[in-house]
Enzyme design. Structure first.
Site: not given
Length: 226
Positions: A97-99
């Protein structure tokens, strides 16, 4: 008049059914964590960004060679003092999700944040400086600046530390964001269901998204999270 959303959340939340209002999603996240016996914690951030030291690897061409980097200590004041900033923190560099959504979303919208009065955008994670620098390079960051909090000094002071031993992550940061002006926190965006050792579903994403924070800065309805 700007207000926090109490109807539909504007973005997909992992592990939460679509179609629930904000309050429904919060209850859903809390209920899932409690059903698994996870230790659910209430978020209680301070009124100002904590003053800590960060150890950072920085490029120094005077060193020469193939790896011209050295250690430097930066303080919270170095990053945040005298500026209006968006700071977002997440479970880990290189995670999906972060990337895929959060970090590139802030980078993509950096100019719009600037037009709305934001001087800097910072991404903080409980990772060391080597990992954060590599992640920034892989993401081709030009606007967003990364901050390594490998020893959790900042994360602990923000009361955002969670255990993720079930994923062999150890201690990490819960997903959240703040808008701060000269170190003073003026708005928080904390994802619901903060808990220790939950499942992959206990990593909601919506309140701390760049799209939602832009709504706040524009004076539109937004989701403050918990």
């Amino acid at each position: 008049m700007m207000r926090a959303m109490t109807t539909m959340r504007m973005s997909t939340v992992r592990g939460s059914p679509r179609g629930l209002g904000v309050q429904g999603r919060r209850a859903h996240a809390l209920g899932k964590a409690q059903a698994r016996g996870a230790h659910v914690m209430m978020a209680a951030v301070p009124s100002t960004l904590p003053s800590v030291d960060f150890r950072v690897r920085v490029r120094d061409e005077s060193i020469g060679g193939d790896n011209p980097f050295t250690w430097k200590t930066f303080t919270s004041e170095d990053y945040f003092k005298g500026k209006k900033v968006v700071l977002f923190s997440l479970p880990g560099a290189f995670t999906p999700t972060c990337s895929t959504y959060q970090l590139p979303g802030f980078e993509k919208n950096a100019e719009e944040f600037k037009k709305l009065g934001i001087d800097e955008i910072y991404c903080l994670s409980v990772n060391d400086s080597f990992v954060m620098n590599k992640w920034a390079k892989d993401q081709d960051l030009k606007a967003v600046k990364v901050i390594p909090d490998g020893s959790l000094a900042f994360t602990n002071a923000m009361d955002m530390n969670v255990q993720k031993d079930n994923h062999a992550f150890g201690q990490r940061s819960w997903r959240y964001a703040v808008v701060a002006d000269d170190m003073k926190i003026v708005q928080t965006f904390i994802e619901p269901g903060k808990c220790d050792n939950g499942s992959v579903d206990d990593d909601p994403y919506g309140a701390s998204s760049p799209e939602n924070i832009l709504k706040y800065l524009k004076g539109e309805d937004f989701d403050a999270g918990v």
